[in-house]
Write a protein that holds these residues in place. Structure first.
Motif, PDB file in Angstrom:
ATOM      1  N   THR A 214      -8.714  28.986  26.678  1.00  0.00           N
ATOM      2  CA  THR A 214      -7.395  28.373  26.486  1.00  0.00           C
ATOM      3  C   THR A 214      -6.617  28.303  27.800  1.00  0.00           C
ATOM      4  OG1 THR A 214      -6.517  30.499  25.778  1.00  0.00           O
ATOM      5  CG2 THR A 214      -7.091  28.945  24.052  1.00  0.00           C
ATOM      6  N   LYS A 215      -6.795  29.326  28.627  1.00  0.00           N
ATOM      7  CA  LYS A 215      -6.091  29.334  29.907  1.00  0.00           C
ATOM      8  C   LYS A 215      -6.495  28.118  30.742  1.00  0.00           C
ATOM      9  CE  LYS A 215      -4.382  33.184  32.503  1.00  0.00           C
ATOM     10  NZ  LYS A 215      -4.680  34.579  32.759  1.00  0.00           N
ATOM     11  N   GLY A 217      -7.536  25.363  29.491  1.00  0.00           N
ATOM     12  CA  GLY A 217      -7.338  24.143  28.718  1.00  0.00           C
ATOM     13  C   GLY A 217      -8.609  23.626  28.052  1.00  0.00           C
ATOM     14  N   GLN A 246       1.164  26.451  25.596  1.00  0.00           N
ATOM     15  CA  GLN A 246       1.367  26.418  27.041  1.00  0.00           C
ATOM     16  C   GLN A 246       0.811  25.150  27.684  1.00  0.00           C
ATOM     17  OE1 GLN A 246      -0.187  30.190  28.200  1.00  0.00           O
ATOM     18  NE2 GLN A 246       1.839  31.131  28.317  1.00  0.00           N
ATOM     19  N   HIS A 247      -0.117  24.520  27.003  1.00  0.00           N
ATOM     20  CA  HIS A 247      -0.657  23.284  27.555  1.00  0.00           C
ATOM     21  C   HIS A 247       0.013  22.052  26.962  1.00  0.00           C
ATOM     22  CE1 HIS A 247      -3.734  25.886  29.235  1.00  0.00           C
ATOM     23  NE2 HIS A 247      -4.023  24.886  30.039  1.00  0.00           N
ATOM     24  N   CYS A 249       0.298  21.290  23.861  1.00  0.00           N
ATOM     25  CA  CYS A 249      -0.266  20.793  22.596  1.00  0.00           C
ATOM     26  C   CYS A 249       0.478  21.463  21.437  1.00  0.00           C
ATOM     27  CB  CYS A 249      -1.752  21.112  22.502  1.00  0.00           C
ATOM     28  SG  CYS A 249      -2.673  20.579  23.931  1.00  0.00           S
TER      29      CYS A 249
END
Ligand code: ZN
Ligand code: ZN
Length: 644
Positions: A214-215, A217, A246-247, A249
């Motif tokens: 996730t970090k 993306g 955080q991205h 989404c």
């Protein structure tokens, strides 16, 4: 432990401040108990690890001890390894090496290595590696694992892998450290390979994979891992929610949050504050309200960090009333973070007086303001044109609170004078700064010159900027605006040519709007095939026509330059992302609702003008958050008074 020692230790454990610790120390010294090795060790442990802000005291304790043992050295090294000055761990370690009565052990090495990792200092790291080698401790699990992490932090993933290969029986923690190492060095394939090689995986290993993906993306991979996890805990869920959020989404983040809710699992503080901060970034007010309701329902309201996040979110979503409500209803003692979030919220929306009165209330309540709070309060002064107040606050900060001004404080002052048109004072202030002004300071001044049309000073400032940061497209834009304003078209052309020669990269602009709990993102330009864009574009055409007829709108051709930083083409002024987002909101939102839009760059003059006209012609309220502040458009004018 004898009874005197026992008594001492229990007293010590009750010391909550450095002062009470010093009292305890003084009393122990009278009875001579302070030289008891057990008491001395506990005293050091308490000041180095358990008490915050007492590390210096701990160091003095060690230096004044006639025969410090390994435990004492390790304690101090450990304390520094988690502090803002990890280099002190290394110096303590060197000191330890000179003292032959206190041999280095695996803990000394592991904690010093942690400091080397925090400093990302490969040199120190390899020196420690060789120290470990000479003692035969490098394959010790604890030391070996920290060596892996150290190499990863320094960006040397191959070294981390080599280190791993040397450890005869790596445990799950060691395996996990290697997975993290690969992610840390942005090697997704490597991380996957290690993950698949692991003889046994625990929940933490799965969570590491989720966090790593996730970090970066890599959501498709994250979803896959998430779906095949044998069990999930609150960390797994919060990683997904926070990661998506955080991205940008938000829809996906929301989807996971709902699913979690459906399963009857209570999200932890991390996922809540993470989701809230995502709302704050996107200005997703409706989602924030849902989270708020949830927080009230599950009883998180008593947690100060959750409340702080909520205050911050409401402020950034432009709902200052809700922010104030949350702040006022906060249970128990408000922290400095609580005060800073609410003051910042007021400041960014131009409520300078209100911010100041809360600041004084805070001072009155006995909380000592810190440097960050002063940045906020100075920002409040500059965005509300309170020059004298700002001067006073700056003085208060340095003289009464003894805070040394940092570059951000200077920046606020330059902005304060610049906005008020006191350009000479601003320039004078910059020349007298005790630290050398950076590009941001000069840029602030250049912005003021641009706004007030001071061509002479602007050229002087631009020369400074060209030395410090020649490749900034924004500076060129500002200068060309000033030339355009003065009708110096030849100079405008020169600036634009030099921009082209420098191949300056422009950040693409986007704007976001939340409609029915779904975030819609718009970029500049027009795409035929996207239904949402098409809908927004059709509405925009209608709106533009009406403000032209009823509001006397004329496109700002000159000031197209104003923002060429992001959206250069003259034709595309019409379809700047914020116009599309606002038009879309006008078409979709129920009448009477405030249209809230977040833009990643500064709003251009033409869009600003259009928003003002819309607010007048349609009797509509628009709240636009751009990179620098909030613009609240009502009855044909904006809260920023046309200066941003
Ligand atoms: Zn624009
Ligand atoms: Zn404005």
């Amino acid at each position: 432990m004898n009874s005197a020692e026992q008594f001492c230790v229990s007293l010590l454990n009750n010391c909550r401040t450095l002062r009470s610790l010093q009292h305890f120390h003084a009393r122990a010294a009278v009875t001579g108990l302070d030289s008891d090795p057990l008491v001395a060790g506990k005293l050091l442990l308490h000041s180095a690890v358990h008490l915050s802000g007492a590390l210096d005291y701990a160091r003095r304790l060690l230096l004044h001890n006639p025969c410090p043992d390994t435990f004492m050295y390790n304690t101090l090294i450990r304390g520094f390894s988690d502090s803002a000055s990890p280099q002190n761990s290394v110096s303590t370690f060197s000191l330890m090496l000179q003292n032959l009565d206190s041999p280095v052990d695996s803990f000394s090495l592991a904690f010093t290595l942690k400091s080397a990792a925090n400093m990302r200092c490969l040199r120190t790291g390899t020196q420690l590696h060789s120290q470990a080698l000479t003692r035969g401790l490098h394959t010790h699990l604890f030391v070996g694992t920290t060596l892996i992490s150290m190499y990863a932090e320094c960006g040397c993933v191959e070294f981390a892998q080599n280190m791993f290969d040397e450890i005869p029986e790596p445990n799950i923690v060691t395996w996990n450290a290697l997975v993290t190492a690969f992610f840390r060095c942005v090697d997704v394939k490597g991380a996957e390979r290690v993950f698949n090689l692991m003889p046994a995986k625990n929940l933490a290993s799965y969570n590491l994979m989720l966090a790593g993906y996730t970090k970066l993306g890599e959501f498709e991979f994250a979803r896959k891992v998430f779906d095949k996890m044998p069990i999930r805990d609150e960390i797994s869920w919060s990683t997904m929610i926070v990661g998506f959020a955080q991205h940008g989404c938000f829809n996906e983040a929301f989807e996971y949050f709902r699913e979690l809710h459906k399963l009857g699992i209570t999200p932890n503080e991390v996922s809540l504050t993470g989701a809230l901060s995502a709302c704050a970034q996107a200005g997703a007010l409706e989602f924030a309200k849902i989270l708020h309701g949830y927080i009230e329902k599950v009883g998180f309201v008593w947690m100060i960090p959750v409340n702080n996040a909520l205050t911050d979110t409401y402020s950034k979503c432009g709902s200052i009333d809700m922010a104030l409500l949350v702040f006022q209803r906060m249970p128990g003692e408000k922290s400095i973070v609580s005060w800073t979030s609410i003051i910042a919220g007021l400041a960014i929306q131009g409520y300078g007086e209100e911010a100041l009165s809360l600041f004084h209330e805070m001072e009155y309540s006995g909380i000592k303001p810190d440097g960050i709070l002063f940045v906020t309060i100075l920002y409040a002064c500059s965005h509300s044109g309170l020059v004298e107040k700002g001067d006073e606050i700056f003085d208060r900060m340095t003289k009464i609170y003894g805070i040394t001004p940092e570059i951000e404080h200077y920046g606020c002052m330059v902005d304060l004078y610049g906005r008020a048109g006191q350009l000479a004072k601003a320039y004078d202030f910059v020349s007298k700064m005790t630290i050398s002004p950076n590009a941001v300071i000069w840029r602030t001044l250049l912005g003021a010159c641009s706004f007030h049309g001071d061509l002479q000073l602007a050229e002087r400032v631009k020369r400074k900027l060209s030395e410090l940061d020649p490749k900034n497209s924004g500076d060129h834009v500002l200068l060309s605006n000033i030339y355009a304003f003065a009708g110096k078209w030849k100079d405008v052309a020169t600036v634009r040519r030099s921009m082209a020669e420098l191949k300056l990269v422009k950040t693409p602009g986007w704007s976001m709007i939340e409609v029915d709990k779904v975030m819609h993102t718009f970029v500049a330009g027009f795409k035929e095939d996207d239904a949402v864009i098409k809908e927004a574009y059709e509405k925009l055409k209608e709106v533009m026509l009406r403000i032209r007829v009823e509001g006397g709108y004329v496109p700002e051709v000159v000031n197209v330059l104003h923002d060429i930083e992001e959206e250069e083409k003259e034709g595309s002024v019409m379809v700047h992302s914020e116009k599309l987002a606002v038009a879309f909101g006008m078409g979709r939102l129920t009448k009477g609702k405030i249209v809230r839009v977040v833009k990643n760059l500064r709003v251009c003059k033409d869009c600003h003008n259009v928003m003002k006209l819309i607010s007048e012609v349609y009797g509509l309220e628009i709240l636009l958050r751009d990179r620098s502040r909030f613009h609240s458009f009502k009855n044909g004018s904006c809260s920023c008074k046309d200066y941003w």
